[in-house]
Design a protein around this motif. Structure first.
Motif, short mmCIF file in Angstrom:
data_model
loop_
_atom_site.label_atom_id
_atom_site.label_comp_id
_atom_site.label_asym_id
_atom_site.label_seq_id
_atom_site.Cartn_x
_atom_site.Cartn_y
_atom_site.Cartn_z
N SER A 1 -6.90 1.23 2.58
CA SER A 1 -5.74 2.11 2.44
C SER A 1 -6.17 3.56 2.50
O SER A 1 -7.33 3.90 2.23
CB SER A 1 -5.01 1.83 1.13
OG SER A 1 -5.75 2.31 0.03
N THR B 1 0.82 -1.22 0.00
CA THR B 1 0.00 0.00 0.00
C THR B 1 0.85 1.27 0.00
O THR B 1 0.33 2.36 0.26
CB THR B 1 -0.93 0.01 1.22
OG1 THR B 1 -0.14 -0.05 2.42
CG2 THR B 1 -1.88 -1.16 1.20
N GLN C 1 -7.68 -3.05 -4.65
CA GLN C 1 -6.82 -2.72 -3.52
C GLN C 1 -7.47 -3.07 -2.19
O GLN C 1 -6.84 -3.66 -1.31
CB GLN C 1 -6.51 -1.21 -3.56
CG GLN C 1 -5.66 -0.70 -2.41
CD GLN C 1 -4.18 -0.90 -2.66
OE1 GLN C 1 -3.79 -1.90 -3.24
NE2 GLN C 1 -3.38 0.04 -2.23
N VAL D 1 -5.99 -5.67 0.52
CA VAL D 1 -5.56 -5.16 1.83
C VAL D 1 -6.36 -5.82 2.95
O VAL D 1 -5.80 -6.17 4.00
CB VAL D 1 -5.70 -3.63 1.88
CG1 VAL D 1 -5.45 -3.11 3.29
CG2 VAL D 1 -4.71 -2.98 0.92
N GLU E 1 -1.92 1.54 -5.88
CA GLU E 1 -2.19 2.71 -5.04
C GLU E 1 -1.99 4.01 -5.81
O GLU E 1 -2.83 4.92 -5.76
CB GLU E 1 -1.26 2.67 -3.82
CG GLU E 1 -1.66 3.62 -2.72
CD GLU E 1 -2.57 3.00 -1.69
OE1 GLU E 1 -2.65 3.52 -0.58
OE2 GLU E 1 -3.21 1.99 -2.00
#
Length: 540
Positions: free
Chosen positions: A383, A205, A245, A249, A222
């Motif tokens: 994130s 991230t 993402q 994550v 990212e």
């Protein structure tokens, strides 16, 4: 187990069932508005023109993101494990100072670490064009930033291993290398895997390091979310990448939590004794310490030198120039630093309030305890870039996107899990008999909270809020989406704006601002640590 139940019951009686329920509903409502709603708003941006998440370009993008994170993790382990062995094995006079020095890059903003690595590579004759897009520069910055994760987790776990197992193997004739391979390394596997999982999550991230050192040629998921949304105004494609993402994550956060639960202390009751290094041990220990600290601190030293170098001579011109607004920024660098400090104070206050309320509910044993304890961990699976993008597309009413309020809320959301992580164990460690004694003597619940509970948890609240403030001052991902006007422009944004411009003057100002921002954060960490009466080891 019985004692834990008694403490929770006593705390629940003091807080009161209605108050616990009310606090729980308030916390859940805040998280629903500040976390769930922007994510839902982001998902609504999917459309027919959205890029395919299975297309070759996205597969390549994800492949590089995973690859650089894996390489960064392996290199971080290679650098951190020798120092972990030294700190766990040998009795060192400057052990606390070494641990503090290793921690310094970790508490600094990623943009500061990236700029310092960039400056060091330029010192060795690499032109700026050669640094931008360099995988070596990205990996170097990631290792510098994350080594303390490995050192502090592995060395602490290593020092708790039962020494009698290795002693028995030695008595049976096993060589040191065989003892390490067959006994020590398998026992260390939980700590190594846990630290590797954290490093991989951080590097997967990574935003500030990639966008400063990677340029356009080394993009990750990212950074592409940011570029699709801000540069190309393609919110649908940015949303598709944000989903990829978020799923990745969240999965890594769950895996990390499970690995953390495996980090159980040795049940032998005996701690690995540290010995004074002599002979070759002394040489080995000092070479490892000196080389590791030189590797970690050389970029920061170079950054300081660069900030004090004006036309080849020593001077403070770059620092004094921070009060003037360059054409490339909407505010002066000094104003951006003041904004960051103000946002950090407000974000710490908000995170401290919500986090403490959540911890009280989780420790009180109310019906919402488990739900609240789980809900406050949601930000760990999102994130900062994804959160900032959700705010950008979700809060379009009442001109909120032009207000610094969203910056403060986003920073607070990132800091809430750290507040809960500091306050909840402190609440659960309180002896329930103390709370019951106050009530049995006729004190009202509010007086018990004020005179008994509050003094016991105040250091933990200060610690969590202080860490939330430190995170806020260095936050760059969410701010890149939200901080646009003069009143919301932050120091990390100013650093990014300056470092991308030609000219030694602007580059020097970027270095000077990095130094000031780093000093403020380090001073905050030291102040909070001393207020808690503990060593810096508690910050990881």
């Amino acid at each position: 187990m019985v004692g834990s139940a008694t403490r929770v019951t006593a705390l629940g009686r003091v807080v009161g069932r209605s108050w616990s329920t009310g606090l729980g509903v308030a916390v859940l409502a805040f998280l629903a508005i500040a976390v769930v709603y922007p994510i839902v708003a982001m998902l609504r941006r999917f459309g027919s023109d959205t890029i395919s998440v299975t297309g070759p370009a996205i597969v390549k993008l994800v492949g590089f993101t995973v690859g650089q994170a894996a390489l960064s993790t392996v290199l971080t382990l290679l650098v951190g494990l020798p120092l972990s062995h030294v700190l766990a094995t040998y009795r060192l006079r400057w052990r606390s100072l070494i641990l503090a020095a290793v921690l310094i890059p970790f508490v600094l903003p990623t943009v500061v670490v990236a700029v310092s690595v960039r400056s060091l590579l330029q010192r060795f004759g690499l032109a700026a064009d050669g640094i931008d897009g360099s995988l070596v520069a990205i990996l170097l910055a990631h290792v510098v930033f994350n080594v303390s994760v490995v050192v502090r987790l592995v060395s602490g776990y290593w020092s708790q291993l039962d020494p009698r197992v290795a002693e028995a193997a030695s008595a049976l004739g096993a060589s040191p290398s065989r003892r390490f391979r067959r006994i020590t390394l398998p026992l260390l596997r939980p700590a190594i895997l846990a630290s590797a999982a954290i490093v991989f999550l951080f590097t997967f991230t990574s935003f500030g390091v990639i966008i400063i050192l990677g340029g356009l040629g080394r993009a990750t998921v990212e950074t592409e979310i940011y570029r699709f949304a801000i540069t190309r105004n393609d919110f649908g494609s940015a949303a598709a990448l944000a989903v990829v993402q978020a799923v990745a994550v969240a999965g890594m956060a769950v895996a990390n939590q499970r690995l953390q639960h495996r980090l159980l202390p040795s049940n032998s009751g005996s701690q690995r004794p540290r010995v004074h290094p002599v002979g070759r041990q002394w040489i080995y220990a000092n070479v490892v310490i000196a080389s590791t600290l030189a590797f970690l601190l050389a970029p920061l030293v170079e950054l300081l030198v660069r900030s004090l170098t004006v036309d080849g001579s020593f001077g403070f011109d770059h620092f004094t120039a921070l009060t003037e607004r360059p054409n490339v920024l909407p505010v002066s660098p000094a104003r951006s630093l003041a904004n960051s400090i103000g946002f950090a104070a407000l974000a710490a206050l908000l995170a401290g309030s919500i986090g403490t309320a959540a911890a009280l509910v989780a420790a009180s044993g109310s019906r919402l305890a488990q739900l609240v304890e789980t809900a406050v961990l949601i930000p760990l699976g999102i994130s900062a870039v994804t959160l900032g993008f959700g705010y950008l597309v979700g809060f379009t009413f009442f001109e909120l996107r032009r207000s610094p309020i969203l910056v403060i809320v986003a920073h607070a959301i990132i800091g809430i899990p750290f507040v809960v992580g500091a306050v909840l164990p402190a609440l659960r460690a309180i002896d329930g008999n103390l709370l019951d004694a106050g009530s049995s003597l006729g004190a009202s619940p509010s007086r018990v909270i004020q005179r008994v509970l509050s003094p016991l948890v105040r250091p933990a609240i200060a610690s969590g809020a202080g860490f939330a403030a430190a995170v806020s001052m260095g936050e760059f991902g969410a701010s890149g989406f939200l901080a646009r006007g003069r009143s919301s422009y932050t120091a990390p944004q100013a650093i990014f704006g300056l470092i991308g411009q030609p000219g030694s003057s602007l580059q020097g100002q970027a270095s000077a601002l990095c130094v000031l921002l780093g000093c403020v954060i380090v001073a905050l960490v030291v102040a909070i640590d001393r207020a808690r009466g503990t060593s810096t080891g508690g910050w990881l």
